[in-house]
Write an enzyme that holds these catalytic residues in place. Sequence first.
Site, PDB file in Angstrom:
ATOM      1  N   SER A   1       0.795  -1.232   0.000  1.00  0.00           N
ATOM      2  CA  SER A   1       0.000   0.000   0.000  1.00  0.00           C
ATOM      3  C   SER A   1       0.826   1.279   0.000  1.00  0.00           C
ATOM      4  CB  SER A   1      -0.952   0.008   1.192  1.00  0.00           C
ATOM      5  OG  SER A   1      -0.236  -0.141   2.386  1.00  0.00           O
TER       6      SER A   1
ATOM      7  N   HIS B   1      -5.292  -3.248  -3.120  1.00  0.00           N
ATOM      8  CA  HIS B   1      -4.905  -2.296  -4.169  1.00  0.00           C
ATOM      9  C   HIS B   1      -4.739  -2.978  -5.522  1.00  0.00           C
ATOM     10  CE1 HIS B   1      -4.166   1.077  -1.401  1.00  0.00           C
ATOM     11  NE2 HIS B   1      -3.793   0.127  -0.557  1.00  0.00           N
TER      12      HIS B   1
ATOM     13  N   LYS C   1     -11.513   0.989  -2.706  1.00  0.00           N
ATOM     14  CA  LYS C   1     -10.476   1.624  -3.525  1.00  0.00           C
ATOM     15  C   LYS C   1     -10.968   1.653  -4.982  1.00  0.00           C
ATOM     16  CE  LYS C   1      -7.225   0.282   0.036  1.00  0.00           C
ATOM     17  NZ  LYS C   1      -7.410   1.440   0.904  1.00  0.00           N
TER      18      LYS C   1
HETATM   19  C1  LIG Z   1      -3.357  -3.442   1.728  1.00  0.00           C
HETATM   20  C2  LIG Z   1      -4.572  -2.951   2.456  1.00  0.00           C
HETATM   21  N1  LIG Z   1      -5.360  -3.849   3.067  1.00  0.00           N
HETATM   22  C3  LIG Z   1      -6.469  -3.468   3.708  1.00  0.00           C
HETATM   23  C4  LIG Z   1      -6.837  -2.149   3.774  1.00  0.00           C
HETATM   24  C5  LIG Z   1      -8.066  -1.795   4.533  1.00  0.00           C
HETATM   25  O1  LIG Z   1      -9.142  -1.616   3.681  1.00  0.00           O
HETATM   26  P1  LIG Z   1     -10.365  -0.691   4.138  1.00  0.00           P
HETATM   27  O2  LIG Z   1      -9.974   0.707   3.873  1.00  0.00           O
HETATM   28  O3  LIG Z   1     -11.513  -1.157   3.335  1.00  0.00           O
HETATM   29  O4  LIG Z   1     -10.541  -0.922   5.603  1.00  0.00           O
HETATM   30  C6  LIG Z   1      -6.051  -1.182   3.144  1.00  0.00           C
HETATM   31  C7  LIG Z   1      -6.355   0.262   3.122  1.00  0.00           C
HETATM   32  O5  LIG Z   1      -7.125   0.891   3.654  1.00  0.00           O
HETATM   33  C8  LIG Z   1      -4.886  -1.591   2.478  1.00  0.00           C
HETATM   34  O6  LIG Z   1      -4.091  -0.692   1.901  1.00  0.00           O
END
Ligand SMILES: Cc1ncc(COP(=O)(O)O)c(C=O)c1O
Length: 382
Positions: A176, A204, A233
């Site tokens: 991320s 992502h 996203k």
């Molecule tokens: C790699 C990754 N996993 C999980 C999440 C969590 O997702 P959410 O925003 O839907 O809680 C994120 C970012 O927010 C992320 O970058």
Amino acid sequence: MLDINNKLQEIKDNNLYREIRYLSKPQDKITVIDGKKVLLMSSNNYLGLCNNNKVKQASIDAINKYGLGSGGSRLTTGSYDLHKELEEKIAKFKNCEGALIFNNGYMANLGVISAICDEEYYIFSDELNHASIIDGCKLSKGKIVIYKHNDVNDLKEKVKANKFKKGIIVTDSVFSMDGDIANIPEIVKIAKEYNLLTLVDDAHATGVIGKLGKGSSEYFNCDIDITVGTLSKAIGSEGGFVCGNKNVIDFLKNRSRSFIFSTALSPVVISGAISSFDIIQNDNSLILKLQNNIEYLCRGLRLIGYEVDSKSPIIPIMIGEEDKALKFSKSLLDEGIYIPAIRYPTVKKGYAILRITVMATHDYEDLDFVINKINEVKNKTM
Ligand SMILES: Cc1ncc(COP(=O)(O)O)c(C=O)c1O
């Protein structure tokens, strides 16, 4: 209170203090943040679906038909026909037997890892995995073994060095903050050789990598046991999901605490997400446009001296010291471009970055403007 006051002061003294910025227009390439019109170069709305007319209409239709809140948890009264439809759509998109929606990606990682990994598990986890994976590991009863970032040799050595009854390898597919992609084919190979499960976080990657945007299994053409993702996203809505075989999904329905003990997502966001999947399944032009923009921006940034070669929309520029990153970001904001400085605890102390992200809705003119302004600011401030 003194303790909290001291800790807060320490955060400020180290240039790590963060403030919330407020948008007053939709999450589009041009938006308004804290009253200032900006070109947005840091959004996860990679395909522009947050503000897509068809997606919005689907949500409006849902609010008219179902109302606003879901009114219950998934196993009581909060599951609507729309939740079922979306779960079937996600499973089909990801070529899996089943899928289960969570309230966000964070809760999906937390709930999946902690439900699966009992005390007999060894969890092999990449050092740069997302916080939600780290927290899911901590919440589980498994033994956590961290391997060096995207280093399959280190992973293999650590797997060989440990004796375990049950094991799992967990990794982001697209990381991320760094935007690089895990070596999933090698990870799957190691998992097969040592009889480990694989869990890949496609947060992502969904709607982003692979010609059809299906994520890491399409990009690498390989089989992953459990895929986690988010709808927040590229899908432009809210919610998280997990995909796997039928028994994995059935087990999680029965044992995953973040799935069970929380009110279900509103039909409004579920309906929007269904519409987003319909859009990208019918026509992959947004995905191809995004991939083209990634290449274009990386090429332009290389021409001004940055060694970037991202295959994902996340293109980090390493700055290092926190105050320098803040200054760089502020100068870009003065020029009308929003790229925040990402600092500890999101990245290591002293490794602050500018996290640029590109969207399908940007055009070459926007990207040229960004490249020129970054070059100007770099020459002035660095
Ligand atoms: C790699 C990754 N996993 C999980 C999440 C969590 O997702 P959410 O925003 O839907 O809680 C994120 C970012 O927010 C992320 O970058």
